[in-house]
Design a protein around this motif. Structure first.
Motif, PDB file in Angstrom:
ATOM      1  N   GLY A 154      39.692 -83.514  43.583  1.00 22.48           N
ATOM      2  CA  GLY A 154      38.397 -83.290  44.217  1.00 22.48           C
ATOM      3  C   GLY A 154      37.314 -84.188  43.667  1.00 22.48           C
ATOM      4  O   GLY A 154      37.564 -85.307  43.214  1.00 22.48           O
ATOM      5  N   ARG A 201      30.398 -77.435  46.465  1.00 25.76           N
ATOM      6  CA  ARG A 201      31.587 -77.034  47.231  1.00 25.76           C
ATOM      7  C   ARG A 201      31.761 -77.927  48.466  1.00 25.76           C
ATOM      8  O   ARG A 201      32.869 -78.362  48.779  1.00 25.76           O
ATOM      9  CB  ARG A 201      31.479 -75.566  47.631  1.00 25.76           C
ATOM     10  CG  ARG A 201      32.677 -75.035  48.376  1.00 25.76           C
ATOM     11  CD  ARG A 201      32.583 -73.511  48.502  1.00 25.76           C
ATOM     12  NE  ARG A 201      33.432 -72.979  49.544  1.00 25.76           N
ATOM     13  CZ  ARG A 201      34.748 -72.837  49.449  1.00 25.76           C
ATOM     14  NH1 ARG A 201      35.375 -73.199  48.354  1.00 25.76           N
ATOM     15  NH2 ARG A 201      35.437 -72.328  50.449  1.00 25.76           N
ATOM     16  N   LEU A 202      30.664 -78.196  49.159  1.00 25.11           N
ATOM     17  CA  LEU A 202      30.722 -79.059  50.327  1.00 25.11           C
ATOM     18  C   LEU A 202      31.152 -80.480  49.943  1.00 25.11           C
ATOM     19  O   LEU A 202      32.016 -81.078  50.582  1.00 25.11           O
ATOM     20  CB  LEU A 202      29.369 -79.094  51.038  1.00 25.11           C
ATOM     21  CG  LEU A 202      29.289 -79.991  52.272  1.00 25.11           C
ATOM     22  CD1 LEU A 202      30.272 -79.531  53.345  1.00 25.11           C
ATOM     23  CD2 LEU A 202      27.866 -80.015  52.803  1.00 25.11           C
ATOM     24  N   ASP A 237      32.820 -81.411  47.287  1.00 25.85           N
ATOM     25  CA  ASP A 237      34.208 -81.362  46.838  1.00 25.85           C
ATOM     26  C   ASP A 237      35.162 -81.331  48.036  1.00 25.85           C
ATOM     27  O   ASP A 237      36.174 -82.035  48.056  1.00 25.85           O
ATOM     28  CB  ASP A 237      34.422 -80.145  45.935  1.00 25.85           C
ATOM     29  CG  ASP A 237      35.794 -80.118  45.304  1.00 25.85           C
ATOM     30  OD1 ASP A 237      36.125 -81.071  44.552  1.00 25.85           O
ATOM     31  OD2 ASP A 237      36.552 -79.157  45.569  1.00 25.85           O
ATOM     32  N   PHE A 238      34.806 -80.528  49.037  1.00 24.16           N
ATOM     33  CA  PHE A 238      35.627 -80.455  50.250  1.00 24.16           C
ATOM     34  C   PHE A 238      35.696 -81.822  50.936  1.00 24.16           C
ATOM     35  O   PHE A 238      36.771 -82.256  51.369  1.00 24.16           O
ATOM     36  CB  PHE A 238      35.052 -79.404  51.208  1.00 24.16           C
ATOM     37  CG  PHE A 238      35.755 -79.357  52.529  1.00 24.16           C
ATOM     38  CD1 PHE A 238      37.014 -78.767  52.641  1.00 24.16           C
ATOM     39  CD2 PHE A 238      35.178 -79.915  53.658  1.00 24.16           C
ATOM     40  CE1 PHE A 238      37.671 -78.725  53.867  1.00 24.16           C
ATOM     41  CE2 PHE A 238      35.835 -79.885  54.873  1.00 24.16           C
ATOM     42  CZ  PHE A 238      37.081 -79.286  54.982  1.00 24.16           C
ATOM     43  N   MET A 239      34.567 -82.511  51.040  1.00 21.26           N
ATOM     44  CA  MET A 239      34.537 -83.823  51.690  1.00 21.26           C
ATOM     45  C   MET A 239      35.380 -84.847  50.927  1.00 21.26           C
ATOM     46  O   MET A 239      36.078 -85.645  51.538  1.00 21.26           O
ATOM     47  CB  MET A 239      33.093 -84.321  51.851  1.00 21.26           C
ATOM     48  CG  MET A 239      32.260 -83.479  52.813  1.00 21.26           C
ATOM     49  SD  MET A 239      33.038 -83.243  54.442  1.00 21.26           S
ATOM     50  CE  MET A 239      33.143 -84.921  55.009  1.00 21.26           C
ATOM     51  N   ARG A 264      37.999 -84.191  49.131  1.00 20.34           N
ATOM     52  CA  ARG A 264      39.403 -83.835  49.367  1.00 20.34           C
ATOM     53  C   ARG A 264      39.855 -84.222  50.771  1.00 20.34           C
ATOM     54  O   ARG A 264      40.966 -84.743  50.939  1.00 20.34           O
ATOM     55  CB  ARG A 264      39.617 -82.349  49.096  1.00 20.34           C
ATOM     56  CG  ARG A 264      39.484 -81.997  47.620  1.00 20.34           C
ATOM     57  CD  ARG A 264      39.548 -80.485  47.384  1.00 20.34           C
ATOM     58  NE  ARG A 264      39.120 -80.126  46.054  1.00 20.34           N
ATOM     59  CZ  ARG A 264      39.924 -80.010  44.996  1.00 20.34           C
ATOM     60  NH1 ARG A 264      41.219 -80.236  45.105  1.00 20.34           N
ATOM     61  NH2 ARG A 264      39.426 -79.673  43.827  1.00 20.34           N
ATOM     62  N   THR A 265      39.020 -83.989  51.789  1.00 19.13           N
ATOM     63  CA  THR A 265      39.427 -84.368  53.150  1.00 19.13           C
ATOM     64  C   THR A 265      39.471 -85.888  53.308  1.00 19.13           C
ATOM     65  O   THR A 265      40.354 -86.418  53.982  1.00 19.13           O
ATOM     66  CB  THR A 265      38.519 -83.745  54.224  1.00 19.13           C
ATOM     67  OG1 THR A 265      37.178 -84.138  53.998  1.00 19.13           O
ATOM     68  CG2 THR A 265      38.634 -82.238  54.234  1.00 19.13           C
TER      69      THR A 265
END
Length: 155
Positions: free
Chosen positions: A30, A58-59, A61-63, A65-66
């Motif tokens: 991440g 969190r947002l 980290d998500f970006m 990962r995607t």
């Protein structure tokens, strides 16, 4: 005349595999996989971002990962094209391989266009992007004769 490819072409699939591995590490780790990116864009470390805004962290980290999934897929697909059709001398694969230097050059341009935090070091991709762009473009230019000769031989 020797029409075998120079060994320099091997750098291209190696770079593609490295991109895929960076993507996998982004998926698994991440935002902390490369904290220099967070610092370059925001001026704060990932931990500082998490403290200031858990939702923002969190947002982000998500970006990461995607985008890692996308980078892994891009690297893998590029490696397949480079290992089989490119190595086999297919002209379309040589043309398609130019996506690597174009993409690598676009990465630091994106950072500059988006804007960087003041008084922080550049993000690591701003250094590696131009290096990958120049190396891969040089290999493609050196190897162009093999693809031009293949077109002449086929015509």
């Amino acid at each position: 005349m020797d029409h075998r490819p120079h060994r320099s072409w091997l750098l291209l699939p190696i770079l593609a595999i490295l991109l895929a591995l960076f993507g996998v590490s982004d998926v698994l780790i991440g935002i902390t996989a490369d904290p220099g990116i967070t610092v370059a864009i925001t001026g704060v470390t990932p931990d500082e971002l998490r403290t200031a805004s858990p939702e923002g962290y969190r947002l982000a980290d998500f970006m990461v990962r995607t985008q890692g999934v996308t980078l892994a897929a891009f690297g893998l697909l590029l490696a397949v094209v480079l290992w089989w059709p490119y190595r086999g001398g297919q002209r379309w694969a040589w043309r398609a391989a130019f996506i690597l230097p174009v993409w690598a050059a676009s990465v630091p341009i994106m950072y500059l266009a988006y804007g960087l935090a003041p008084d922080v070091p550049p993000a690591p991709p701003m250094i590696s992007g131009p290096i990958v762009a120049v190396l891969s473009a040089a290999v493609l230019v050196v190897d162009r004769r093999r693809f031009r000769d293949a077109k002449t031989a086929a015509g």
